[in-house]
Design a protein around this motif. Structure first.
Motif, PDB file in Angstrom:
ATOM      1  N   ASP A 178      36.539  32.142  43.415  1.00  0.00           N
ATOM      2  CA  ASP A 178      35.261  32.803  43.676  1.00  0.00           C
ATOM      3  C   ASP A 178      34.679  33.368  42.389  1.00  0.00           C
ATOM      4  N   ARG A 179      33.396  33.635  42.428  1.00  0.00           N
ATOM      5  CA  ARG A 179      32.622  34.029  41.248  1.00  0.00           C
ATOM      6  C   ARG A 179      33.219  35.257  40.561  1.00  0.00           C
ATOM      7  N   ALA A 180      33.583  36.265  41.328  1.00  0.00           N
ATOM      8  CA  ALA A 180      34.091  37.500  40.728  1.00  0.00           C
ATOM      9  C   ALA A 180      35.424  37.263  40.022  1.00  0.00           C
ATOM     10  N   ALA A 181      36.319  36.515  40.672  1.00  0.00           N
ATOM     11  CA  ALA A 181      37.629  36.250  40.073  1.00  0.00           C
ATOM     12  C   ALA A 181      37.490  35.412  38.808  1.00  0.00           C
ATOM     13  N   MET A 182      36.635  34.394  38.837  1.00  0.00           N
ATOM     14  CA  MET A 182      36.452  33.555  37.655  1.00  0.00           C
ATOM     15  C   MET A 182      35.819  34.350  36.519  1.00  0.00           C
ATOM     16  N   THR A 183      34.899  35.222  36.850  1.00  0.00           N
ATOM     17  CA  THR A 183      34.267  36.047  35.809  1.00  0.00           C
ATOM     18  C   THR A 183      35.292  36.947  35.131  1.00  0.00           C
ATOM     19  N   ARG A 184      36.136  37.616  35.925  1.00  0.00           N
ATOM     20  CA  ARG A 184      37.173  38.484  35.344  1.00  0.00           C
ATOM     21  C   ARG A 184      38.108  37.677  34.449  1.00  0.00           C
ATOM     22  N   ARG A 185      38.470  36.516  34.891  1.00  0.00           N
ATOM     23  CA  ARG A 185      39.382  35.645  34.141  1.00  0.00           C
ATOM     24  C   ARG A 185      38.784  35.253  32.791  1.00  0.00           C
ATOM     25  N   MET A 186      37.526  34.846  32.803  1.00  0.00           N
ATOM     26  CA  MET A 186      36.886  34.402  31.570  1.00  0.00           C
ATOM     27  C   MET A 186      36.607  35.560  30.627  1.00  0.00           C
ATOM     28  N   LEU A 187      36.247  36.718  31.181  1.00  0.00           N
ATOM     29  CA  LEU A 187      35.995  37.885  30.337  1.00  0.00           C
ATOM     30  C   LEU A 187      37.263  38.297  29.583  1.00  0.00           C
ATOM     31  N   ALA A 188      38.408  38.236  30.272  1.00  0.00           N
ATOM     32  CA  ALA A 188      39.662  38.596  29.615  1.00  0.00           C
ATOM     33  C   ALA A 188      39.982  37.634  28.485  1.00  0.00           C
ATOM     34  N   ARG A 217      34.510  10.750  41.624  1.00  0.00           N
ATOM     35  CA  ARG A 217      33.824  11.894  42.201  1.00  0.00           C
ATOM     36  C   ARG A 217      33.440  12.882  41.115  1.00  0.00           C
ATOM     37  N   PRO A 218      32.153  13.226  41.030  1.00  0.00           N
ATOM     38  CA  PRO A 218      31.765  14.307  40.117  1.00  0.00           C
ATOM     39  C   PRO A 218      32.429  15.604  40.548  1.00  0.00           C
ATOM     40  N   ARG A 219      32.509  16.562  39.626  1.00  0.00           N
ATOM     41  CA  ARG A 219      33.097  17.860  39.939  1.00  0.00           C
ATOM     42  C   ARG A 219      32.051  18.927  39.699  1.00  0.00           C
ATOM     43  N   PRO A 220      31.794  19.772  40.688  1.00  0.00           N
ATOM     44  CA  PRO A 220      30.764  20.796  40.513  1.00  0.00           C
ATOM     45  C   PRO A 220      31.179  21.871  39.523  1.00  0.00           C
ATOM     46  N   GLU A 221      30.215  22.671  39.119  1.00  0.00           N
ATOM     47  CA  GLU A 221      30.465  23.752  38.171  1.00  0.00           C
ATOM     48  C   GLU A 221      31.300  24.855  38.813  1.00  0.00           C
ATOM     49  N   SER A 222      32.158  25.473  38.030  1.00  0.00           N
ATOM     50  CA  SER A 222      32.789  26.714  38.448  1.00  0.00           C
ATOM     51  C   SER A 222      31.722  27.807  38.498  1.00  0.00           C
ATOM     52  N   GLN A 223      31.906  28.755  39.376  1.00  0.00           N
ATOM     53  CA  GLN A 223      30.939  29.839  39.538  1.00  0.00           C
ATOM     54  C   GLN A 223      31.423  31.096  38.825  1.00  0.00           C
ATOM     55  N   PHE A 224      30.581  31.655  37.957  1.00  0.00           N
ATOM     56  CA  PHE A 224      30.906  32.893  37.251  1.00  0.00           C
ATOM     57  C   PHE A 224      29.616  33.547  36.806  1.00  0.00           C
ATOM     58  N   ASP A 225      29.705  34.803  36.412  1.00  0.00           N
ATOM     59  CA  ASP A 225      28.536  35.551  35.937  1.00  0.00           C
ATOM     60  C   ASP A 225      28.294  35.143  34.478  1.00  0.00           C
ATOM     61  N   ALA A 226      27.425  34.179  34.298  1.00  0.00           N
ATOM     62  CA  ALA A 226      27.209  33.612  32.965  1.00  0.00           C
ATOM     63  C   ALA A 226      26.650  34.644  31.997  1.00  0.00           C
ATOM     64  N   GLU A 227      25.771  35.505  32.470  1.00  0.00           N
ATOM     65  CA  GLU A 227      25.201  36.513  31.565  1.00  0.00           C
ATOM     66  C   GLU A 227      26.285  37.452  31.055  1.00  0.00           C
ATOM     67  N   ALA A 228      27.202  37.855  31.948  1.00  0.00           N
ATOM     68  CA  ALA A 228      28.289  38.746  31.527  1.00  0.00           C
ATOM     69  C   ALA A 228      29.224  38.046  30.554  1.00  0.00           C
ATOM     70  N   VAL A 229      29.570  36.799  30.848  1.00  0.00           N
ATOM     71  CA  VAL A 229      30.514  36.068  30.004  1.00  0.00           C
ATOM     72  C   VAL A 229      29.905  35.778  28.634  1.00  0.00           C
ATOM     73  N   PHE A 230      28.666  35.325  28.597  1.00  0.00           N
ATOM     74  CA  PHE A 230      28.038  35.019  27.315  1.00  0.00           C
ATOM     75  C   PHE A 230      27.793  36.297  26.507  1.00  0.00           C
ATOM     76  N   SER A 231      27.464  37.399  27.179  1.00  0.00           N
ATOM     77  CA  SER A 231      27.298  38.667  26.466  1.00  0.00           C
ATOM     78  C   SER A 231      28.620  39.099  25.845  1.00  0.00           C
ATOM     79  N   ALA A 232      29.717  38.862  26.562  1.00  0.00           N
ATOM     80  CA  ALA A 232      31.037  39.173  26.012  1.00  0.00           C
ATOM     81  C   ALA A 232      31.354  38.288  24.812  1.00  0.00           C
ATOM     82  N   CYS A 233      30.924  37.035  24.857  1.00  0.00           N
ATOM     83  CA  CYS A 233      31.109  36.148  23.700  1.00  0.00           C
ATOM     84  C   CYS A 233      30.408  36.709  22.470  1.00  0.00           C
TER      85      CYS A 233
END
Length: 314
Positions: A178-188, A217-233
């Motif tokens: 889910d979006r929240a879990a993936m966002t936390r994972r990527m931010l870390a 079969r194509p694979r859809p995008e993972s869902q995450f808060d892109a603004e939060a992740v890119f701001s962290a970058c």
């Protein structure tokens, strides 16, 4: 299919309008083949070029952007799931005019890709050191494409990660989290001082890989808060990868545009698994131009020394 035909057979099939009897060739493709064989630009291609001419960057603009790149920060060898030895990958990079190539084979968790255990990575460092003596002034940068674990930690020891020139951190598992879990994972992962580049951030496949049953079969995008992740970058000095593989082209244009607006730096990489794939950087350069990426914000336009100064934690 057509390349396997001799000239006489190809001529006969064009003359008798039987190209479309071959597997995988429909009426439109048969027409395009016939026109190309006659030395013409196929009408279908001409229509596409005319329809999209104003949307596609000019070839010389793409070439100029590509010429500014001094290396590639994401490539694999036969030590993990690549198809060629390290030397062959390096020699292909030299032939393209690169000054350096980061060798980023997979980390141990990705067993399906023959990921490198700490012991194997140690051995690879010795091999790279020997090759660099032979290939100088070209430089193979030591590196890894390290898995981002579910908790956001990196799949390799801190000691080894600290010895590498370039660390690309990518999500390869639990892509439907889910979006929240993936966002936390990527931010870390982005905040980890060892992470230099966030690899293929959405994990999508726009062209599906062939499955065991023959389907693609194509694979859809993972869902995450892109603004939060890119701001962290931006905050942690982590570059966002523009992955040039034709089946990835990741991030999508809307997210790449957002990353530009937020002030991210970028690495235009091929994620090459074979020597010929190192030429795919043109794909990434085209997308960079389309989305307004300033060339001075692309980290692999820097010399090896300047790049290593950037990747070394303060």
């Amino acid at each position: 299919m057509v390349a396997g035909l001799d000239e006489a057979e190809l001529d006969r099939r064009i003359r008798t309008n039987t190209l479309k009897d071959l597997k995988g060739i429909g009426p439109k493709t048969a027409t395009a083949i016939a026109q190309a064989h006659e030395g013409q630009v196929p009408e279908y291609l001409a229509d596409l070029e005319q329809g999209y001419a104003d949307e596609v960057p000019a070839a010389d603009e793409i070439a100029a952007f590509r010429a500014a790149l001094k290396g590639d920060l994401h490539a694999h060898s036969d030590w993990s799931d690549g198809g060629s030895p390290i030397r062959e990958m390096a020699e292909a990079a030299i032939a393209l005019g690169h000054e350096y190539l980061a060798l980023t084979d997979h980390s141990p968790r990705l067993t399906v890709a023959n990921g490198l255990s700490p012991e194997r990575l140690e051995q690879q460092l010795d091999v790279v050191a020997a090759l660099n003596e032979e290939l100088a002034p070209f430089r193979i940068l030591t590196g890894i494409e390290v898995d981002i674990n579910v908790d956001g930690s990196l799949d390799q020891t801190d000691e080894l990660l600290g010895r590498l020139d370039a660390v690309v951190a990518s999500v390869h598992s639990d892509l439907r989290a889910d979006r929240a879990a993936m966002t936390r994972r990527m931010l870390a992962a982005v905040a980890d001082p060892h992470t230099d580049v966030l690899g293929h951030c959405t994990g999508r496949l726009v062209i599906g890989r062939r499955q065991r049953n023959g389907t693609q079969r194509p694979r859809p995008e993972s869902q995450f808060d892109a603004e939060a992740v890119f701001s962290a970058c931006v905050e942690h000095g982590t570059a966002v990868e523009i992955n040039s593989r034709p089946e990835r082209l990741d991030p999508p244009r809307r997210l790449l545009t957002l990353a530009v607006e937020l002030g991210c730096e970028f690495a235009i990489d091929t994620d090459a698994h074979a020597p010929g794939q190192l030429d795919w950087q043109y794909n990434g350069c085209e997308r960079a131009i389309e989305c307004g990426v300033p060339v001075e914000r692309v980290v692999n336009t820097r010399s090896a020394d300047d790049l290593l100064e950037w990747t070394t934690p303060p």
